[in-house]
Scaffold this active site. Structure first.
Site, mmCIF file in Angstrom:
data_model
loop_
_atom_site.group_PDB
_atom_site.id
_atom_site.type_symbol
_atom_site.label_atom_id
_atom_site.label_comp_id
_atom_site.label_asym_id
_atom_site.label_seq_id
_atom_site.Cartn_x
_atom_site.Cartn_y
_atom_site.Cartn_z
ATOM 1 N N ARG A 43 76.949 19.328 101.864
ATOM 2 C CA ARG A 43 76.868 18.332 101.420
ATOM 3 C C ARG A 43 77.858 17.436 100.858
ATOM 4 O O ARG A 43 78.546 16.201 101.220
ATOM 5 C CB ARG A 43 75.575 17.100 100.690
ATOM 6 C CG ARG A 43 75.373 15.756 100.268
ATOM 7 C CD ARG A 43 73.781 15.782 99.256
ATOM 8 N NE ARG A 43 73.812 14.404 98.733
ATOM 9 C CZ ARG A 43 73.895 14.125 97.606
ATOM 10 N NH1 ARG A 43 73.676 15.421 96.740
ATOM 11 N NH2 ARG A 43 74.106 12.978 96.975
ATOM 12 N N HIS A 47 80.288 14.023 103.049
ATOM 13 C CA HIS A 47 80.474 12.790 101.950
ATOM 14 C C HIS A 47 81.722 12.430 101.461
ATOM 15 O O HIS A 47 82.111 11.628 101.687
ATOM 16 C CB HIS A 47 79.160 12.775 101.115
ATOM 17 C CG HIS A 47 77.702 13.088 101.677
ATOM 18 N ND1 HIS A 47 77.251 12.071 100.171
ATOM 19 C CD2 HIS A 47 77.646 13.033 102.567
ATOM 20 C CE1 HIS A 47 76.321 12.128 100.855
ATOM 21 N NE2 HIS A 47 76.041 12.844 101.772
ATOM 22 N N HIS A 198 70.831 19.006 108.969
ATOM 23 C CA HIS A 198 69.578 19.084 108.261
ATOM 24 C C HIS A 198 68.323 19.883 108.225
ATOM 25 O O HIS A 198 67.480 20.142 107.031
ATOM 26 C CB HIS A 198 68.694 17.772 108.537
ATOM 27 C CG HIS A 198 69.721 16.734 108.365
ATOM 28 N ND1 HIS A 198 69.638 15.471 109.287
ATOM 29 C CD2 HIS A 198 69.967 15.906 107.576
ATOM 30 C CE1 HIS A 198 69.846 14.046 108.573
ATOM 31 N NE2 HIS A 198 69.798 14.268 107.228
ATOM 32 N N THR A 199 68.838 20.838 108.446
ATOM 33 C CA THR A 199 68.005 22.098 109.027
ATOM 34 C C THR A 199 68.096 22.904 107.354
ATOM 35 O O THR A 199 67.031 23.519 106.556
ATOM 36 C CB THR A 199 68.969 23.444 109.405
ATOM 37 O OG1 THR A 199 69.133 22.813 110.834
ATOM 38 C CG2 THR A 199 68.064 24.529 110.080
ATOM 39 N N TRP A 246 63.633 18.884 105.107
ATOM 40 C CA TRP A 246 63.439 18.902 106.701
ATOM 41 C C TRP A 246 62.758 19.836 107.664
ATOM 42 O O TRP A 246 62.039 19.541 108.467
ATOM 43 C CB TRP A 246 64.590 18.391 107.496
ATOM 44 C CG TRP A 246 65.246 17.219 107.082
ATOM 45 C CD1 TRP A 246 65.161 16.083 108.186
ATOM 46 C CD2 TRP A 246 66.158 16.597 106.359
ATOM 47 N NE1 TRP A 246 65.598 14.263 107.316
ATOM 48 C CE2 TRP A 246 66.210 15.029 106.462
ATOM 49 C CE3 TRP A 246 66.520 17.209 105.132
ATOM 50 C CZ2 TRP A 246 66.678 14.191 105.222
ATOM 51 C CZ3 TRP A 246 67.401 16.443 104.199
ATOM 52 C CH2 TRP A 246 67.072 15.227 104.718
ATOM 53 N N THR A 247 63.227 21.612 106.441
ATOM 54 C CA THR A 247 61.902 22.583 107.907
ATOM 55 C C THR A 247 62.041 23.070 106.709
ATOM 56 O O THR A 247 62.264 23.111 105.669
ATOM 57 C CB THR A 247 63.172 23.152 108.524
ATOM 58 O OG1 THR A 247 64.235 23.650 107.282
ATOM 59 C CG2 THR A 247 63.916 22.205 109.601
ATOM 60 N N ASP A 254 69.385 27.240 111.718
ATOM 61 C CA ASP A 254 68.561 27.549 112.572
ATOM 62 C C ASP A 254 69.145 26.391 113.770
ATOM 63 O O ASP A 254 69.068 25.654 113.210
ATOM 64 C CB ASP A 254 68.049 28.477 112.701
ATOM 65 C CG ASP A 254 66.665 28.153 112.142
ATOM 66 O OD1 ASP A 254 66.181 26.914 112.076
ATOM 67 O OD2 ASP A 254 65.784 28.955 112.161
ATOM 68 N N ASP A 276 66.019 10.288 111.615
ATOM 69 C CA ASP A 276 65.709 11.483 112.343
ATOM 70 C C ASP A 276 64.842 11.331 113.824
ATOM 71 O O ASP A 276 65.551 11.802 115.344
ATOM 72 C CB ASP A 276 65.109 12.753 111.723
ATOM 73 C CG ASP A 276 66.054 12.808 110.204
ATOM 74 O OD1 ASP A 276 67.020 13.432 110.619
ATOM 75 O OD2 ASP A 276 65.175 12.322 109.252
#
Length: 325
Positions: A43, A47, A198-199, A246-247, A254, A276
């Site tokens: 991140r 950013h 985002h994984t 998110w996961t 992955d 998303d």
């Protein structure tokens, strides 16, 4: 004779810089793995690069990967809440390796995780082909000014997760293109590939306000508690406890962001925002979203290319061609 001495001194300085960069890279890899701080390092790099505006030609006004995020002019944007922690991590490395440029080490961190992950053989190219030696801004006065963000000032020039969108776009898909294509110069394919980061992401109520889960064990989702096993190697450790992901296995890079997105609609502990959703409902984005859901290797390959581009947005290199290690 003077020229020979000058060249020799320059060569010694360059050699020292390369040596420190190599050592810093290895230390960072070990540190990130031990702290399980992969998401916040990714991140931070994102950013820092995300300030880039291709409509502005001059450096450093155009923003990009120039280390400006370490100054209050960038860090104080709401979208950057919490990133002072990652900056603190890197400040210690800056003291230990003074020849490793500030912006270079920031832009390297997210690539370190991607490149080091044992399953991402095709993404090792992210580190192998990365250039170091980015010129870093030296003061708050060189940060991108809010007025120059033209429609993106409210969120540090980065995408909003949910409407209303700061750029005025009527849809999430248009908002993504306004930010990533109009401002930063990415294609639809690159937008979808980069979204796969985002994984390994998380959001916190205290940072974005768009997530009901916050800091600590009591406010954590069922996938972000201290005893969760989310690393690919099955080891314990989640870094800072809390927030939502998110996961399910959010320290494993992955293609699950694409492959398992329907779980996010069924499980309130997983995140899935309008931006998303746009990736699998907009016809042009959907082509790549579906490809990456079926073909993990294709995702790794495309992510590596897009990530390298992201890590060099707006950069100015010294020497001009950069330094490879």
């Amino acid at each position: 004779m003077g020229n020979a001495c000058s060249d020799g001194c320059f060569g010694m300085l360059a050699s020292k810089k390369v040596s420190q960069l190599r050592a810093c890279k290895q230390d960072l890899k070990k540190f990130i793995d031990s702290k399980n701080c992969h998401p916040i390092m990714v991140r931070l790099a994102w950013h820092d690069s995300g300030t880039y505006d291709q409509r502005i030609k001059n450096f450093p006004e155009r923003g990009g990967a120039n280390g400006a995020i370490r100054f209050a002019g960038e860090m104080n944007f709401g979208a950057n809440a919490g990133l002072d922690k990652a900056k603190g991590f890197l400040d210690e490395f800056a003291k230990k390796y003074p020849e490793a440029l500030s912006s270079g080490r920031i832009a390297a961190c997210s690539a370190l995780y991607i490149g080091a992950h044992e399953t991402l053989l095709s993404c090792v190219a992210v580190m192998a082909s990365s250039r170091y030696g980015r010129v870093a801004v030296t003061s708050d006065s060189e940060c991108v000014k809010s007025a120059s963000r033209e429609g993106f000032s409210g969120n540090a020039g980065l995408p909003d997760a949910e409407p209303p969108f700061g750029c005025g776009a009527p849809t999430a898909a248009q908002h993504l293109r306004n930010v990533f294509t109009k401002k930063m110069g990415f294609t639809d394919q690159e937008i979808v590939a980069l979204s796969g980061a985002h994984t390994i992401g998380r959001a916190f109520k205290e940072r974005s306000g768009a997530c009901p889960f916050g800091y600590g064990e009591q406010a954590a989702s069922k996938y972000t508690k201290g005893d969760c096993i989310v690393r690919k190697d099955g080891s314990k450790g989640v870094g800072m406890v809390g927030g939502a992901s998110w996961t399910k296995n959010w320290l494993t890079f992955d293609n699950s962001y694409f492959k398992d997105y329907k779980l996010s609609y069924e499980d309130d502990s997983l995140l899935w925002f309008k931006t998303d959703e746009a990736l699998h409902t907009d016809p042009e984005f959907k082509k790549y979203f579906d490809l990456y859901a079926k073909d993990q290797d294709a995702f790794f390959k495309d992510y590596a290319k897009a990530h390298k581009k992201l890590s060099e947005l707006g950069s100015k290199f010294e020497p001009e061609g950069g330094i490879k290690i």
